[in-house]
Design an enzyme around this catalytic site. Structure first.
Site, short mmCIF file in Angstrom:
data_model
loop_
_atom_site.label_atom_id
_atom_site.label_comp_id
_atom_site.label_asym_id
_atom_site.label_seq_id
_atom_site.Cartn_x
_atom_site.Cartn_y
_atom_site.Cartn_z
N ASP A 63 0.83 -1.21 0.00
CA ASP A 63 0.00 0.00 0.00
C ASP A 63 0.86 1.26 0.00
OD1 ASP A 63 -2.82 -0.26 -0.13
OD2 ASP A 63 -2.86 -1.16 1.85
N GLU A 73 -5.40 7.04 0.72
CA GLU A 73 -5.71 6.45 2.03
C GLU A 73 -4.62 6.68 3.07
OE1 GLU A 73 -8.14 2.45 2.89
OE2 GLU A 73 -7.02 2.40 1.02
N ASP A 121 -6.25 4.51 -5.01
CA ASP A 121 -6.31 3.38 -4.09
C ASP A 121 -5.17 2.44 -4.50
OD1 ASP A 121 -6.85 1.31 -2.38
OD2 ASP A 121 -9.00 1.32 -2.73
N ILE A 129 -3.92 -0.36 -3.24
CA ILE A 129 -4.36 -1.76 -3.31
C ILE A 129 -5.82 -1.80 -2.91
CG2 ILE A 129 -4.16 -4.10 -2.41
CD1 ILE A 129 -1.29 -3.77 -2.01
N ASP A 130 -6.67 -1.95 -3.90
CA ASP A 130 -8.10 -2.12 -3.66
C ASP A 130 -8.38 -3.62 -3.69
OD1 ASP A 130 -10.79 -1.56 -3.36
OD2 ASP A 130 -11.13 -1.46 -5.51
N THR A 141 -7.84 -5.89 -0.37
CA THR A 141 -6.78 -6.40 0.50
C THR A 141 -6.77 -7.93 0.57
OG1 THR A 141 -6.77 -4.41 1.86
CG2 THR A 141 -5.92 -6.41 2.88
N HIS A 165 -18.56 -6.22 3.13
CA HIS A 165 -18.46 -5.12 2.17
C HIS A 165 -19.79 -4.86 1.47
CE1 HIS A 165 -13.86 -5.96 1.72
NE2 HIS A 165 -14.18 -5.38 2.86
N SER A 171 -12.38 -6.15 -5.07
CA SER A 171 -11.84 -4.93 -5.65
C SER A 171 -12.68 -4.36 -6.80
CB SER A 171 -10.40 -5.16 -6.14
OG SER A 171 -10.38 -5.77 -7.42
N LYS A 216 -14.53 -5.76 -10.22
CA LYS A 216 -15.97 -5.96 -10.52
C LYS A 216 -16.45 -4.95 -11.54
CE LYS A 216 -16.97 -5.82 -6.06
NZ LYS A 216 -15.66 -6.07 -5.40
N ARG A 252 -23.22 -3.05 -4.71
CA ARG A 252 -22.53 -2.82 -3.43
C ARG A 252 -23.59 -2.26 -2.50
NH1 ARG A 252 -16.90 -2.50 -1.54
NH2 ARG A 252 -16.81 -1.13 0.28
N ASP A 299 -12.46 4.21 -3.86
CA ASP A 299 -12.98 2.86 -4.09
C ASP A 299 -13.89 2.77 -5.31
OD1 ASP A 299 -11.74 1.53 -1.97
OD2 ASP A 299 -13.30 2.13 -0.55
#
Length: 332
Positions: free
Chosen positions: A46, A69, A122, A124-125, A127, A214, A238, A241, A255, A268
């Site tokens: 990250d 972030e 982001d 690393i979207d 984790t 999520h 992540s 999608k 979501r 995100d």
């Protein structure tokens, strides 16, 4: 072409960050790490990936602030972690110093808002997808006066081809009014992507988060049932999608809120949302409102996300509202 330099710069930034993430995943993540849910390699990646993106953007656009972030406060107090992040950064950029890396990370603390121009990243979207060596993404977007103007999405474990037969490592680019495309992560000719033309909800493929924390799996199942959808949902981590809907592999991405009052983070969704829109699809929140990236670091004016190929959108939003009515009436 408008934003030509911005696109070239963003692509290079995401490529460098994606290479770093691959390096960390290959060298620092073990079976023991995954079993213990040890996220220290993710933290290193990250920080390192965010630093690389910030350094590339800073050279080309030194006046542009960045919303991200991470800050470097923890690294300044943790010598071991700081050294590991610097080593990772050096795997891609041998010319940067420790202070340059820390300063690049700290540059990503902009508050966002409705005016001016800024980037959101982001590093690393996804984790848990990163740790499982499944889907994760490096996401970068440019926002001008509250509107997303371009997005670049690096998906190191997603096939370049929609049928899964191509090499792993896909890079998606979308520019407002100029369409969306995919190319190999390490370089190659871009190929336009387009959402599906499916109009029958019962034939649709839904994708959703792997983690029920999520996005509500139970609500999603109820929505699929009411829509008459027969296929099991495709679950992946992540903003990948957004990519699979954008290129027609799936038709719907949900979501759904799990916690009342939760505000989605702009990093995100910014790159993924413009990808679907420029591929011909539609993205709103669960109430059917466009995503509002002018509110700061979060989508404070929105609840959840519904992304579709377009023709299915009105019907999907109607059913989503029906299922979520109790939560929405409580302010969820």
């Amino acid at each position: 072409m408008e934003f030509e330099l911005e696109v070239r710069t963003a692509v290079e930034a995401v490529r460098q960050a994606s290479r770093l993430c691959r390096e960390v995943r290959a060298t620092l993540v073990t079976d023991e790490t995954v079993a213990k849910k040890d996220k220290s390699p993710v933290t290193i990646a990250d920080y390192g990936a965010q630093a690389l993106v910030s350094l590339v953007l800073g050279k080309a656009f030194p006046q542009d602030p960045i919303v991200g972030e991470e800050s470097a406060d923890e690294l300044r107090e943790n010598v071991t972690m700081r050294e590991r992040v610097l080593a990772c950064a050096h795997s891609q950029r041998t010319d940067v110093t420790e202070e340059q890396v820390l300063g690049a990370i700290d540059r990503c603390t902009h508050a966002g808002g409705p005016t001016g121009r800024f980037w959101t990243v982001d590093p690393i979207d996804g984790t848990k997808g990163f740790l499982r060596n499944e889907q994760y993404a490096v996401a970068l977007a440019l926002i001008v006066d509250g509107e997303v103007k371009l997005g670049v999405l690096g998906c190191p474990n997603l096939s370049v081809s929609s049928d899964g037969s191509g090499e792993a490592g896909a890079l998606f680019v979308a520019v407002r009014g100029q369409g969306a495309s995919v190319q190999p992560l390490e370089g190659g000719s871009p190929v336009p992507v387009r959402v599906s033309g499916r109009t029958e909800a019962g034939e649709a493929i839904v994708c959703e988060s792997v983690e029920s924390g999520h996005s509500s799996h139970s609500d999603s199942a109820r929505i699929a049932d009411l829509l008459g959808i027969r296929q099991a949902p495709r679950r992946l981590d992540s903003q990948a999608k957004y990519a699979v809907v954008g290129r027609g592999e799936a038709d719907i991405y949900l979501r759904l809120p799990t916690i009342a009052g939760y505000q989605e983070k702009i990093w995100d969704h910014a790159a993924g949302a413009i990808l679907i829109e420029e591929a011909g699809g539609t993205v709103t929140d669960v109430r059917g409102k466009p995503l509002d990236f002018s509110q700061g670091r979060t989508l404070a004016a929105n609840t959840g996300v519904v992304a579709t190929n377009g023709p299915l959108h009105a019907e999907v939003v109607r059913v989503v509202q029906e299922v979520l009515a109790p939560k929405l009436s409580e302010g969820g």
